[in-house]
Design a protein around this motif. Structure first.
Motif, PDB file in Angstrom:
ATOM      1  N   ALA A 223      57.188  30.628  80.463  1.00 48.02           N
ATOM      2  CA  ALA A 223      56.424  31.625  81.214  1.00 48.02           C
ATOM      3  C   ALA A 223      56.478  31.333  82.708  1.00 48.02           C
ATOM      4  N   SER A 224      56.366  30.079  83.069  1.00 50.62           N
ATOM      5  CA  SER A 224      56.419  29.686  84.481  1.00 50.62           C
ATOM      6  C   SER A 224      57.777  29.993  85.091  1.00 50.62           C
ATOM      7  N   LEU A 225      58.845  29.661  84.371  1.00 50.84           N
ATOM      8  CA  LEU A 225      60.195  29.941  84.874  1.00 50.84           C
ATOM      9  C   LEU A 225      60.441  31.440  85.012  1.00 50.84           C
ATOM     10  N   ARG A 226      59.967  32.203  84.044  1.00 51.55           N
ATOM     11  CA  ARG A 226      60.132  33.663  84.124  1.00 51.55           C
ATOM     12  C   ARG A 226      59.344  34.243  85.294  1.00 51.55           C
ATOM     13  N   THR A 227      58.157  33.718  85.549  1.00 50.50           N
ATOM     14  CA  THR A 227      57.352  34.169  86.694  1.00 50.50           C
ATOM     15  C   THR A 227      58.068  33.852  88.002  1.00 50.50           C
ATOM     16  N   LEU A 228      58.576  32.625  88.119  1.00 50.40           N
ATOM     17  CA  LEU A 228      59.315  32.240  89.328  1.00 50.40           C
ATOM     18  C   LEU A 228      60.553  33.111  89.523  1.00 50.40           C
ATOM     19  N   ALA A 229      61.253  33.404  88.435  1.00 53.35           N
ATOM     20  CA  ALA A 229      62.438  34.260  88.520  1.00 53.35           C
ATOM     21  C   ALA A 229      62.045  35.657  88.999  1.00 53.35           C
ATOM     22  N   ALA A 230      60.984  36.213  88.433  1.00 52.11           N
ATOM     23  CA  ALA A 230      60.519  37.547  88.828  1.00 52.11           C
ATOM     24  C   ALA A 230      60.139  37.579  90.307  1.00 52.11           C
ATOM     25  N   GLU A 231      59.530  36.503  90.800  1.00 47.01           N
ATOM     26  CA  GLU A 231      59.162  36.439  92.219  1.00 47.01           C
ATOM     27  C   GLU A 231      60.388  36.466  93.125  1.00 47.01           C
ATOM     28  N   GLN A 232      61.533  36.044  92.578  1.00 46.70           N
ATOM     29  CA  GLN A 232      62.785  36.058  93.341  1.00 46.70           C
ATOM     30  C   GLN A 232      63.628  37.305  93.060  1.00 46.70           C
ATOM     31  N   GLY A 233      63.057  38.252  92.309  1.00 48.61           N
ATOM     32  CA  GLY A 233      63.759  39.493  92.015  1.00 48.61           C
ATOM     33  C   GLY A 233      64.717  39.411  90.836  1.00 48.61           C
TER      34      GLY A 233
END
Length: 93
Positions: free
Chosen positions: A14-24
């Protein structure tokens, strides 16, 4: 294209997916692979990748050798210390 990662805890995913989403980056582009049974299965799965991205701070050593054995090109960024140059050493050999 997707980024293949080793399976991990749900919180980490979940954390990695959130970070990825923040980077587009769309969360679906992060693919978490289950552990593989044997070495040959591992190399076979690696062979389906089009590129192996190496981390600069803690460099791939055995993983880079496996990728080369599977015929996968490697992108690496060797730094000054030996631990940062494992994949580059393999590529120069």
């Amino acid at each position: 294209s997707v980024l293949r990662l080793q399976d991990c805890a749900a919180e980490a995913k979940a954390s990695l997916r959130t970070l990825a989403a923040e980077q587009g980056v769309e969360a679906e582009r992060l693919v978490f692979n289950a552990r593989i049974g044997g070495y040959y299965e591992h190399v076979e799965k690696l062979g389906k990748c089009s590129l192996f991205l190496d981390a600069p701070r803690y460099n791939a050593h055995t993983s880079a050798a496996d990728a080369l054995w599977a015929g996968v090109p490697i992108v690496t960024w060797p730094l000054q210390m030996m631990v940062h140059r494992g994949a580059a050493c393999l590529l120069e050999s």
